[in-house]
Write a protein that holds these residues in place. Structure first.
Motif, PDB file in Angstrom:
ATOM      1  N   LYS A 155      56.779  41.494 159.813  1.00 55.22           N
ATOM      2  CA  LYS A 155      58.179  41.179 159.586  1.00 55.22           C
ATOM      3  C   LYS A 155      58.976  41.419 160.860  1.00 55.22           C
ATOM      4  CE  LYS A 155      58.392  42.115 154.627  1.00 55.22           C
ATOM      5  NZ  LYS A 155      58.874  40.785 154.263  1.00 55.22           N
ATOM      6  N   PRO A 156      59.908  40.522 161.195  1.00 52.69           N
ATOM      7  CA  PRO A 156      60.728  40.750 162.396  1.00 52.69           C
ATOM      8  C   PRO A 156      61.697  41.906 162.224  1.00 52.69           C
ATOM      9  CG  PRO A 156      61.495  38.823 161.211  1.00 52.69           C
ATOM     10  CD  PRO A 156      60.214  39.249 160.540  1.00 52.69           C
ATOM     11  N   LEU A 209      66.979  50.401 159.464  1.00 51.54           N
ATOM     12  CA  LEU A 209      66.121  49.271 159.812  1.00 51.54           C
ATOM     13  C   LEU A 209      65.931  49.199 161.315  1.00 51.54           C
ATOM     14  CD1 LEU A 209      67.726  46.548 157.478  1.00 51.54           C
ATOM     15  CD2 LEU A 209      65.781  48.049 156.969  1.00 51.54           C
ATOM     16  N   ILE A 210      64.935  48.393 161.724  1.00 53.36           N
ATOM     17  CA  ILE A 210      64.663  48.189 163.147  1.00 53.36           C
ATOM     18  C   ILE A 210      64.136  46.773 163.333  1.00 53.36           C
ATOM     19  CG2 ILE A 210      62.302  49.127 162.999  1.00 53.36           C
ATOM     20  CD1 ILE A 210      62.767  50.272 165.843  1.00 53.36           C
ATOM     21  N   ALA A 211      64.598  46.103 164.404  1.00 59.34           N
ATOM     22  CA  ALA A 211      64.192  44.725 164.682  1.00 59.34           C
ATOM     23  C   ALA A 211      63.163  44.717 165.801  1.00 59.34           C
ATOM     24  CB  ALA A 211      65.406  43.895 165.080  1.00 59.34           C
ATOM     25  N   SER A 212      62.087  43.928 165.628  1.00 57.74           N
ATOM     26  CA  SER A 212      60.990  43.892 166.605  1.00 57.74           C
ATOM     27  C   SER A 212      60.915  42.568 167.348  1.00 57.74           C
ATOM     28  CB  SER A 212      59.655  44.147 165.892  1.00 57.74           C
ATOM     29  OG  SER A 212      59.447  43.185 164.875  1.00 57.74           O
ATOM     30  N   LYS A 213      61.834  41.631 167.095  1.00 56.09           N
ATOM     31  CA  LYS A 213      61.826  40.338 167.777  1.00 56.09           C
ATOM     32  C   LYS A 213      63.239  39.975 168.188  1.00 56.09           C
ATOM     33  CE  LYS A 213      57.739  38.346 165.517  1.00 56.09           C
ATOM     34  NZ  LYS A 213      57.221  37.190 164.728  1.00 56.09           N
ATOM     35  N   HIS A 229      70.253  45.721 168.751  1.00 50.82           N
ATOM     36  CA  HIS A 229      69.388  45.671 169.925  1.00 50.82           C
ATOM     37  C   HIS A 229      67.914  45.758 169.518  1.00 50.82           C
ATOM     38  CE1 HIS A 229      72.680  45.964 172.790  1.00 50.82           C
ATOM     39  NE2 HIS A 229      73.211  46.919 172.016  1.00 50.82           N
ATOM     40  N   LEU A 230      67.093  45.149 170.350  1.00 53.43           N
ATOM     41  CA  LEU A 230      65.642  45.109 170.108  1.00 53.43           C
ATOM     42  C   LEU A 230      65.072  46.527 170.121  1.00 53.43           C
ATOM     43  CD1 LEU A 230      63.097  43.274 169.827  1.00 53.43           C
ATOM     44  CD2 LEU A 230      62.900  43.410 172.331  1.00 53.43           C
ATOM     45  N   ASN A 231      64.241  46.821 169.085  1.00 48.91           N
ATOM     46  CA  ASN A 231      63.520  48.088 168.965  1.00 48.91           C
ATOM     47  C   ASN A 231      64.425  49.314 168.938  1.00 48.91           C
ATOM     48  OD1 ASN A 231      60.968  46.812 168.910  1.00 48.91           O
ATOM     49  ND2 ASN A 231      60.945  46.690 171.158  1.00 48.91           N
ATOM     50  N   ARG A 232      65.671  49.107 168.504  1.00 48.33           N
ATOM     51  CA  ARG A 232      66.576  50.235 168.338  1.00 48.33           C
ATOM     52  C   ARG A 232      67.055  50.258 166.895  1.00 48.33           C
ATOM     53  NH1 ARG A 232      70.803  50.485 173.247  1.00 48.33           N
ATOM     54  NH2 ARG A 232      71.461  52.273 171.971  1.00 48.33           N
ATOM     55  N   PRO A 233      66.923  51.411 166.209  1.00 47.29           N
ATOM     56  CA  PRO A 233      67.285  51.471 164.790  1.00 47.29           C
ATOM     57  C   PRO A 233      68.772  51.144 164.567  1.00 47.29           C
ATOM     58  CG  PRO A 233      66.027  53.414 165.446  1.00 47.29           C
ATOM     59  CD  PRO A 233      66.389  52.699 166.703  1.00 47.29           C
ATOM     60  N   MET A 241      69.196  37.196 154.933  1.00 51.14           N
ATOM     61  CA  MET A 241      70.401  37.340 155.735  1.00 51.14           C
ATOM     62  C   MET A 241      70.024  37.278 157.204  1.00 51.14           C
ATOM     63  SD  MET A 241      73.187  40.424 155.814  1.00 51.14           S
ATOM     64  CE  MET A 241      74.544  40.369 156.967  1.00 51.14           C
ATOM     65  N   GLU A 242      70.713  36.425 157.965  1.00 54.98           N
ATOM     66  CA  GLU A 242      70.383  36.252 159.361  1.00 54.98           C
ATOM     67  C   GLU A 242      71.170  37.229 160.246  1.00 54.98           C
ATOM     68  OE1 GLU A 242      71.059  32.171 160.337  1.00 54.98           O
ATOM     69  OE2 GLU A 242      69.106  31.522 159.552  1.00 54.98           O
ATOM     70  N   ILE A 243      70.487  37.773 161.261  1.00 52.65           N
ATOM     71  CA  ILE A 243      71.107  38.643 162.263  1.00 52.65           C
ATOM     72  C   ILE A 243      70.697  38.142 163.644  1.00 52.65           C
ATOM     73  CG2 ILE A 243      71.210  40.660 160.748  1.00 52.65           C
ATOM     74  CD1 ILE A 243      68.701  41.694 162.189  1.00 52.65           C
ATOM     75  N   PHE A 244      71.436  38.581 164.661  1.00 56.77           N
ATOM     76  CA  PHE A 244      71.074  38.209 166.043  1.00 56.77           C
ATOM     77  C   PHE A 244      70.667  39.475 166.781  1.00 56.77           C
ATOM     78  CE2 PHE A 244      71.974  37.300 170.533  1.00 56.77           C
ATOM     79  CZ  PHE A 244      71.216  36.133 170.682  1.00 56.77           C
ATOM     80  N   VAL A 245      69.464  39.466 167.320  1.00 60.85           N
ATOM     81  CA  VAL A 245      68.903  40.627 168.003  1.00 60.85           C
ATOM     82  C   VAL A 245      68.960  40.385 169.506  1.00 60.85           C
ATOM     83  CG1 VAL A 245      66.911  42.129 168.240  1.00 60.85           C
ATOM     84  CG2 VAL A 245      67.381  41.052 166.033  1.00 60.85           C
ATOM     85  N   GLU A 246      69.603  41.347 170.215  1.00 62.65           N
ATOM     86  CA  GLU A 246      69.743  41.245 171.669  1.00 62.65           C
ATOM     87  C   GLU A 246      68.785  42.207 172.354  1.00 62.65           C
ATOM     88  OE1 GLU A 246      73.757  42.100 172.632  1.00 62.65           O
ATOM     89  OE2 GLU A 246      74.603  40.431 171.447  1.00 62.65           O
ATOM     90  N   SER A 247      68.505  41.940 173.625  1.00 60.30           N
ATOM     91  CA  SER A 247      67.708  42.867 174.432  1.00 60.30           C
ATOM     92  C   SER A 247      68.608  43.965 174.965  1.00 60.30           C
ATOM     93  CB  SER A 247      67.048  42.120 175.589  1.00 60.30           C
ATOM     94  OG  SER A 247      68.040  41.539 176.431  1.00 60.30           O
TER      95      SER A 247
END
Length: 444
Positions: A380-381, A407-411, A345-349, A437-443
């Motif tokens: 970095k995303p 880690l944490i995703a910002s996009k 999830h977005l902005n969640r570690p 490595m590709e990941i999919f980030v959800e809201s």
């Protein structure tokens, strides 16, 4: 039946006769067989069923009145199998014929006494001579044949697994006493050539860390080959999986317990005179191999074990030389992502599990793991959540260490984890090892 032979000058009481023991072949009767209806009626005659039926009855009654069955009717189609030319008879071998690598050469040898006197104390030898070696098949030196009477013979059978290509000579020799007590030596030579029954052409392609091996088997014989087994035996540092149309089966899969599946399994047939069949294997580094063997960087992939049978069931077996791939270059340190969460999830570690492996024969480390901060990658995303550097202890030779990064995703959307580096704090050497490595980030 005797093969081409050469013998010493002078009369001899004995002579060798050699016949190859192999499966007989089908006897084909070449004359053209015909249906008399095709000669007397046109193509449109059968459009009128009543006329066609009447004419066939007339032809049939005329044939029944003909008593000359030895000539006139021998060309007629009396049975649907007649056009094939197969007479139902088998033909015994008239010569050595074609002999192929991987077969077993079996020969029936007869020593005949064609003289008017008995010969005594006969020592017989049979050998196969190739360009590289001489192989003894039979030797009666320790127990000579006591005597061979007039018009008598001594018979024996020899076998040899053919493992070399090229010219071969079956050398048959006899040392004996003739009627006058003279000791005579008779050598005879029977020559034949061993050909290659099939060729194996391979292609090796490397896609990322996966190696694909394609093997093309081509039949060079004049008979169909029924492939019993085409197994790829990988080297110790590899595991192999055969890729088929629908399923992938490991080369090390245990045999099935379903006997019906084995009985009804159709063999792979490679047609005579240039027929081909392709096999595809997927190779991965073996997880069971550790230490220097795993990281020595050998380019040996493995070898093929091939067995087959011909139309009449004669077996053949070949083993290829080692198949070589592209030279494998090994890094001193290898880092890989073992596991990431299925949902991010977005902005969640989230935790990423990684592995750091020492691929050298010496101790390395300690290491400082962080994200590279190049100017082109300032935003970095995916970044590290919390402390920007993680310290890892020293790693022994050929050892490894599992660790995790917060880690944490910002996009949103498809993003890449990239730029993870390991700094050897003792040697001041930086390794940027993890591929993107590709990941999919959800809201949320």
């Amino acid at each position: 039946m005797s093969a081409t032979q050469t013998q010493t000058q002078g009369p001899h009481s004995l002579a060798f006769r050699v016949m190859r023991l192999c499966k007989p072949s089908f006897h084909v009767d070449p004359p053209l067989r015909i249906d008399p209806f095709d000669l007397l009626a046109g193509e449109d005659f059968s459009d009128d069923p009543s006329s066609a039926s009447l004419f066939r009855r007339l032809v049939s009654s005329a044939d029944s009145l003909d008593s000359d069955l030895s000539y006139r009717n021998r060309f007629l189609l009396n049975h649907p199998t007649d056009p094939t030319g197969l007479s139902g008879l088998l033909l015994l071998p008239q010569s050595f014929g074609a002999i192929y690598l991987g077969e077993t050469f079996c020969s029936y040898i007869s020593v005949n006494n064609s003289s008017t006197s008995e010969v005594r104390d006969v020592t017989i030898k049979a050998e196969i001579q190739t360009e590289r070696q001489r192989i003894l098949l039979l030797d009666t030196s320790k127990s000579p044949v006591e005597s061979i009477r007039t018009a008598g013979r001594y018979d024996f059978i020899v076998e040899h697994d053919v493992k070399e290509l090229g010219a071969h000579t079956l050398v048959c020799s006899a040392l004996y006493n003739d009627a006058d007590g003279e000791r005579k030596y008779l050598p005879q030579f029977f020559k034949f050539v061993v050909a290659n029954p099939l060729s194996v052409r391979t292609k090796v392609r490397v896609v990322k860390e996966t190696t694909f091996l394609e093997a093309c088997i081509e039949n060079h014989t004049k008979a169909n080959l029924f492939m019993d087994q085409v197994d790829f035996e990988p080297a110790k540092q590899w595991t192999a999986v055969r890729l088929q149309n629908e399923d992938c089966h490991s080369a090390e899969d245990p045999p099935t317990s379903d006997l019906s599946a084995l009985i009804h399994k159709s063999p792979v047939i490679i047609r005579s005179g240039g027929g081909i069949h392709n096999y595809l294997y997927k190779l991965n580094p073996s997880a069971d191999v550790s230490g220097p063997t795993k990281f020595q960087g050998s380019n040996i992939l493995g070898k093929f074990q091939i067995t087959w049978r011909t139309n009449l069931g004669e077996p053949g077996r070949l083993q290829t030389q080692q198949i070589l791939g592209a030279p494998v270059s090994r890094k001193e340190i290898n880092m890989r992502v073992v596991e990431v969460p299925a949902v991010i999830h977005l902005n969640r570690p989230f935790l990423a599990y990684l592995n750091l492996t020492n691929q050298t024969d010496r101790q390395l480390g300690p290491f400082e793991v962080s994200l590279s901060q190049d100017e082109s990658q300032m935003e970095k995303p995916v970044g590290i959540n919390g402390l920007q550097a993680l310290m890892l202890p020293r790693i022994e030779a050929f050892g490894s260490n599992d660790f995790q990064l917060n880690l944490i995703a910002s996009k949103l959307g498809v993003q890449k984890i990239a730029g993870i580096t390991a700094l050897d704090t003792r040697e001041k050497k930086t390794y940027e090892l993890v591929p993107e490595m590709e990941i999919f980030v959800e809201s949320d």
